[in-house]
Design a protein around this motif. Structure first.
Motif, mmCIF file in Angstrom:
data_model
loop_
_atom_site.group_PDB
_atom_site.id
_atom_site.type_symbol
_atom_site.label_atom_id
_atom_site.label_comp_id
_atom_site.label_asym_id
_atom_site.label_seq_id
_atom_site.Cartn_x
_atom_site.Cartn_y
_atom_site.Cartn_z
ATOM 1 N N LEU A 94 -38.738 65.143 -36.882
ATOM 2 C CA LEU A 94 -39.054 65.552 -35.390
ATOM 3 C C LEU A 94 -38.129 65.325 -34.709
ATOM 4 N N LYS A 95 -37.961 66.638 -33.462
ATOM 5 C CA LYS A 95 -37.221 66.534 -32.392
ATOM 6 C C LYS A 95 -37.954 66.694 -31.112
ATOM 7 N N PRO A 96 -37.321 66.400 -30.103
ATOM 8 C CA PRO A 96 -37.902 66.107 -28.933
ATOM 9 C C PRO A 96 -38.681 67.284 -28.204
ATOM 10 N N ASN A 97 -37.998 68.622 -28.655
ATOM 11 C CA ASN A 97 -38.499 69.799 -28.040
ATOM 12 C C ASN A 97 -39.354 70.794 -29.126
ATOM 13 N N MET A 98 -39.843 70.121 -30.176
ATOM 14 C CA MET A 98 -40.666 70.956 -31.176
ATOM 15 C C MET A 98 -41.924 71.046 -30.608
ATOM 16 N N THR A 99 -42.429 72.498 -31.376
ATOM 17 C CA THR A 99 -43.938 72.461 -31.126
ATOM 18 C C THR A 99 -44.346 72.236 -32.346
ATOM 19 N N VAL A 100 -45.769 71.270 -32.344
ATOM 20 C CA VAL A 100 -46.458 70.841 -33.388
ATOM 21 C C VAL A 100 -47.843 71.318 -33.367
ATOM 22 N N LEU A 101 -48.431 71.496 -34.535
ATOM 23 C CA LEU A 101 -49.811 71.914 -34.645
ATOM 24 C C LEU A 101 -50.400 70.818 -35.350
ATOM 25 N N ASP A 102 -51.510 69.931 -34.964
ATOM 26 C CA ASP A 102 -52.211 68.709 -35.791
ATOM 27 C C ASP A 102 -53.425 69.292 -36.263
ATOM 28 N N VAL A 103 -53.423 69.779 -37.448
ATOM 29 C CA VAL A 103 -54.703 70.268 -38.190
ATOM 30 C C VAL A 103 -55.557 69.335 -38.649
ATOM 31 N N GLY A 104 -56.889 69.190 -38.004
ATOM 32 C CA GLY A 104 -57.979 68.247 -38.270
ATOM 33 C C GLY A 104 -57.761 66.975 -37.333
ATOM 34 N N CYS A 105 -57.446 67.113 -36.289
ATOM 35 C CA CYS A 105 -56.811 65.890 -35.202
ATOM 36 C C CYS A 105 -57.855 65.071 -35.275
ATOM 37 N N GLY A 106 -59.110 65.139 -35.286
ATOM 38 C CA GLY A 106 -59.830 64.198 -34.992
ATOM 39 C C GLY A 106 -60.065 63.681 -33.413
ATOM 40 N N PRO A 107 -59.832 62.266 -33.470
ATOM 41 C CA PRO A 107 -60.190 61.908 -31.950
ATOM 42 C C PRO A 107 -58.752 62.018 -31.229
ATOM 43 N N GLY A 108 -57.776 62.505 -31.803
ATOM 44 C CA GLY A 108 -56.406 62.747 -31.429
ATOM 45 C C GLY A 108 -55.521 61.871 -30.983
ATOM 46 N N THR A 109 -55.638 60.604 -31.736
ATOM 47 C CA THR A 109 -54.705 59.496 -31.411
ATOM 48 C C THR A 109 -53.174 59.741 -31.859
ATOM 49 N N ILE A 110 -53.280 60.462 -33.284
ATOM 50 C CA ILE A 110 -51.932 60.820 -33.815
ATOM 51 C C ILE A 110 -51.227 61.956 -32.924
ATOM 52 N N THR A 111 -52.024 62.863 -32.394
ATOM 53 C CA THR A 111 -52.039 63.901 -31.663
ATOM 54 C C THR A 111 -51.182 63.417 -30.645
ATOM 55 N N ALA A 112 -51.739 62.569 -29.795
ATOM 56 C CA ALA A 112 -51.328 62.043 -28.442
ATOM 57 C C ALA A 112 -49.871 61.546 -28.774
ATOM 58 N N ASP A 113 -49.920 60.717 -29.770
ATOM 59 C CA ASP A 113 -48.549 59.802 -30.285
ATOM 60 C C ASP A 113 -47.645 60.796 -30.461
ATOM 61 N N LEU A 114 -47.715 62.092 -31.035
ATOM 62 C CA LEU A 114 -46.955 62.794 -31.516
ATOM 63 C C LEU A 114 -46.051 63.322 -29.899
ATOM 64 N N ALA A 115 -46.957 63.586 -29.023
ATOM 65 C CA ALA A 115 -46.755 64.264 -27.893
ATOM 66 C C ALA A 115 -45.987 63.565 -27.017
ATOM 67 N N ALA A 116 -46.363 62.174 -26.868
ATOM 68 C CA ALA A 116 -45.837 61.284 -25.937
ATOM 69 C C ALA A 116 -44.387 60.672 -26.390
ATOM 70 N N LYS A 117 -44.439 60.450 -27.606
ATOM 71 C CA LYS A 117 -43.368 59.671 -28.050
ATOM 72 C C LYS A 117 -42.440 60.314 -28.839
ATOM 73 N N TYR A 118 -42.608 61.508 -29.586
ATOM 74 C CA TYR A 118 -41.719 62.161 -30.537
ATOM 75 C C TYR A 118 -41.334 63.695 -30.333
ATOM 76 N N VAL A 119 -42.226 64.152 -29.525
ATOM 77 C CA VAL A 119 -41.630 65.456 -28.729
ATOM 78 C C VAL A 119 -41.933 65.500 -27.577
ATOM 79 N N PRO A 120 -41.718 64.770 -26.656
ATOM 80 C CA PRO A 120 -42.050 64.881 -25.299
ATOM 81 C C PRO A 120 -41.303 66.059 -24.482
ATOM 82 N N GLN A 121 -40.595 66.743 -24.950
ATOM 83 C CA GLN A 121 -40.016 67.882 -24.273
ATOM 84 C C GLN A 121 -40.760 69.297 -24.891
ATOM 85 N N GLY A 122 -41.482 69.011 -25.777
ATOM 86 C CA GLY A 122 -42.151 70.007 -26.633
ATOM 87 C C GLY A 122 -43.520 69.980 -26.450
#
Length: 270
Positions: free
Chosen positions: A35-63
């Motif tokens: 992962l790089k901070p400016n990446m675009t990510v698709l989370d397929v089958g995201c469920g309640p979105g905890t992994i999704t939000a974690d990705l956005a907040a901590k790992y791709v904050p400029q993406g």
């Protein structure tokens, strides 16, 4: 996520409580080095979105991260992201068998515990690769029910596993998905040299973890979508489901209880 299957767990509160425990660190750590901070990510089958939000907040904050699932669970996902103050995130409904995005849209296409629940995991992997950019990555992690291990060997736990496997397969899924990821990927057209395989675990053993894990499975057994589909498939009667729930409570009450799950993990360079 698929018209060909019945989601074995459904979206009962007990299921969402389990899924909401998941983070990138405990459920997708194998992906972090890519992962790089400016990446675009698709989370397929995201469920309640905890992994999704974690990705956005901590790992791709400029993406930006897009979470995709069925409408029934997306309200919970949006609420979780809002409570965390995550803004570089979007949630949308769609089918994993025909992702509603153009070719080469995302730097990373991720799925956690999805392929085991769909009737055609190979087609889902094709779609994940289609919407990934050249030079990007497809990442997926799936548990393997036949590899689960526990202590003590309480009467009824092995019967629970065998029963779950029967129900999941009757619903059109494959509960031993973890060991099959590389085979499915190659059938989906991924070159073998593009694949990196690993394995990850979850382990529950503290008093708090034992209580949480056993209570969730007891409740799932009796109240989630599993109960209806298990009876429809002829695997369990209502009495049989109640016995399974009691087995889980008995396991959770043992001070020496320990449970671990093995997951297959796959990274594919596109």
């Amino acid at each position: 996520m698929s018209q060909q299957t019945v989601y074995t767990h459904g979206h009962h509160a007990s299921v969402l409580r389990s899924h909401s425990w998941r983070t990138v660190q405990n459920s997708a750590a194998y992906l972090i080095p890519y992962l790089k901070p400016n990446m675009t990510v698709l989370d397929v089958g995201c469920g309640p979105g905890t992994i999704t939000a974690d990705l956005a907040a901590k790992y791709v904050p400029q993406g930006h991260v897009t979470g995709l699932d069925v409408p029934a669970v997306l309200e919970t996902a949006r609420k979780n992201a809002e409570e965390r103050g995550v803004t570089n995130i979007t949630f949308t409904s769609g089918d994993a068998l025909a992702l509603p995005f153009p070719d080469a849209t995302f730097d990373v296409v991720h799925a956690h515990q999805v392929l085991q629940h769909v009737g055609d995991p190979i087609q889902v992997l094709r779609e994940m690769r289609r919407v990934a950019k050249p030079g990007g990555f497809v990442a997926t992690r799936e548990t393997d029910f036949s590899s689960m291990a526990w202590w003590p060997e309480i009467d009824g736990m092995e019967e629970w596993r065998q029963g779950y496997v029967k129900v999941a397969r009757a619903n059109g899924g494959e509960p031993d998905a973890g060991r099959r990821l590389h085979v499915w990927a190659k059938k989906a057209g991924y070159p073998a040299e593009s694949l990196t395989l690993s394995a990850g675990t979850w382990c529950y053993w503290t008093p708090e973890e034992r209580k949480w894990w056993s209570e969730i499975w007891a409740e799932r057994t009796l109240s989630s979508n599993f109960a209806a589909t298990a009876q429809k498939a002829g695997v369990y009667t209502q009495e049989g489901l109640e016995k399974v729930a009691e087995v889980w409570r008995k396991w959770g009450a043992d001070e020496d209880a320990w449970f671990t799950l093995i997951h297959g993990e796959l990274i594919a360079k596109v």
